[in-house]
Design a protein around this motif. Structure first.
Motif, PDB file in Angstrom:
ATOM      1  N   LYS A  82       0.826  -1.207   0.000  1.00 20.62           N
ATOM      2  CA  LYS A  82       0.000   0.000   0.000  1.00 20.62           C
ATOM      3  C   LYS A  82       0.861   1.257   0.000  1.00 20.62           C
ATOM      4  CE  LYS A  82      -3.510   0.434   2.645  1.00 20.62           C
ATOM      5  NZ  LYS A  82      -4.389   0.462   3.857  1.00 20.62           N
ATOM      6  N   LEU A  83       2.050   1.177   0.607  1.00 17.01           N
ATOM      7  CA  LEU A  83       2.963   2.316   0.642  1.00 17.01           C
ATOM      8  C   LEU A  83       3.799   2.432  -0.624  1.00 17.01           C
ATOM      9  CD1 LEU A  83       4.226   2.048   4.341  1.00 17.01           C
ATOM     10  CD2 LEU A  83       2.619   3.724   3.411  1.00 17.01           C
ATOM     11  N   GLY A  84       3.565   1.541  -1.579  1.00 12.88           N
ATOM     12  CA  GLY A  84       4.306   1.582  -2.824  1.00 12.88           C
ATOM     13  C   GLY A  84       5.647   0.879  -2.765  1.00 12.88           C
ATOM     14  N   LEU A  85       5.885   0.125  -1.697  1.00 12.50           N
ATOM     15  CA  LEU A  85       7.127  -0.614  -1.558  1.00 12.50           C
ATOM     16  C   LEU A  85       6.975  -2.004  -2.157  1.00 12.50           C
ATOM     17  CD1 LEU A  85       8.037   0.396   2.113  1.00 12.50           C
ATOM     18  CD2 LEU A  85       8.882   1.418  -0.015  1.00 12.50           C
ATOM     19  N   SER A  86       8.085  -2.633  -2.422  1.00 13.24           N
ATOM     20  CA  SER A  86       8.065  -3.939  -3.069  1.00 13.24           C
ATOM     21  C   SER A  86       8.032  -5.064  -2.042  1.00 13.24           C
ATOM     22  CB  SER A  86       9.297  -4.105  -3.962  1.00 13.24           C
ATOM     23  OG  SER A  86      10.487  -4.084  -3.181  1.00 13.24           O
TER      24      SER A  86
END
Length: 239
Positions: A82-86
């Motif tokens: 959700k935070l755009g991390l992988s």
């Protein structure tokens, strides 16, 4: 002690209950390294000593740890996504949480306790950053682990060697696989899974065993960890 000490302020009324809990967490989080280290070694101990710390696979109670394990990992992975991390970032932080808890936290607590007892002085040494991110093969990899002869790497190396030894003994059939009556596995697959999970978390240490230079674990650290691992295995076999 001060009246604002979170251990007493909850009763004296100087701090709100939730604030006291938060301060208590900050004061005690380092001590989690002790049970963390014990739990990290527990699967290997169970394999070596022919014991169990989890219910049998066919036992309905086994659903409880499985649900907790899957739910926790899925929720934390979801937060990262959700935070755009992988997913790789999630896994790196997961394994670093296990590594730091059994190394940096452990030695941090030990140094503070020794200082409180007046047996040692806590010294914080500021080290230089490694500006050269290229390894000997010219590969740029800033995520590589660098090792030295510091004792902080001994617990992680020892844990890895203990689990590798337990799994190797199992693979070489040095440990009994079935009960005396020939019914059922003596070594539970749930303990084996947990052992493999620990090995995956400490995979950077495994790479360090076969590398040289700053990316390799020094021979002195390997020697100390090997001695500790042998003691652990021998104790597990005798019990």
């Amino acid at each position: 002690m001060s009246n604002s000490n979170p251990m007493f302020a909850t009763f004296t009324g100087n701090l709100q209950f939730r604030t006291s809990l938060f301060y208590l967490y900050l004061l005690s989080w380092g001590f989690s390294s002790i049970p963390e280290l014990c739990y990290a070694a527990l699967p290997a101990y169970c394999i070596i000593s022919d014991s169990h710390f989890l219910p049998k696979v066919h036992d309905p109670a086994m659903l409880i740890p499985v649900i907790i394990f899957v739910t926790y990992n899925m929720l934390t992975l979801r937060e990262y996504l959700k935070l755009g991390l992988s997913a790789q970032a999630w896994w790196n932080n997961m394994r670093m949480g296990r590594i730091t808890a059994t190394s940096a936290y452990l030695f941090g607590v030990l140094s503070v306790v020794l200082k409180i007892l007046g047996l040692s002085d806590t010294v914080f040494e500021v080290t230089q950053n490694d500006d050269d991110d290229e390894d000997d093969d010219g590969m740029n990899d800033a995520t590589k682990f660098t090792f030295d002869e510091s004792p902080i790497f001994v617990p992680g190396t020892t844990l890895l060697l203990v689990h590798l030894t337990a799994l190797l003994m199992l693979c070489l059939r040095l440990l009994p696989l079935v009960d005396d009556d020939g019914k059922g596995l003596r070594v539970g697959p749930e303990e084996v899974f947990c052992s493999i999970w620990v090995v995956l978390c400490f995979r950077p240490f495994m790479k360090g065993l076969f590398r040289r230079g700053k990316y390799g674990i020094p021979s002195s650290t390997i020697f100390k960890s090997t001695c500790l691992a042998l003691v652990f295995v021998c104790m597990g076999l005798r019990i």
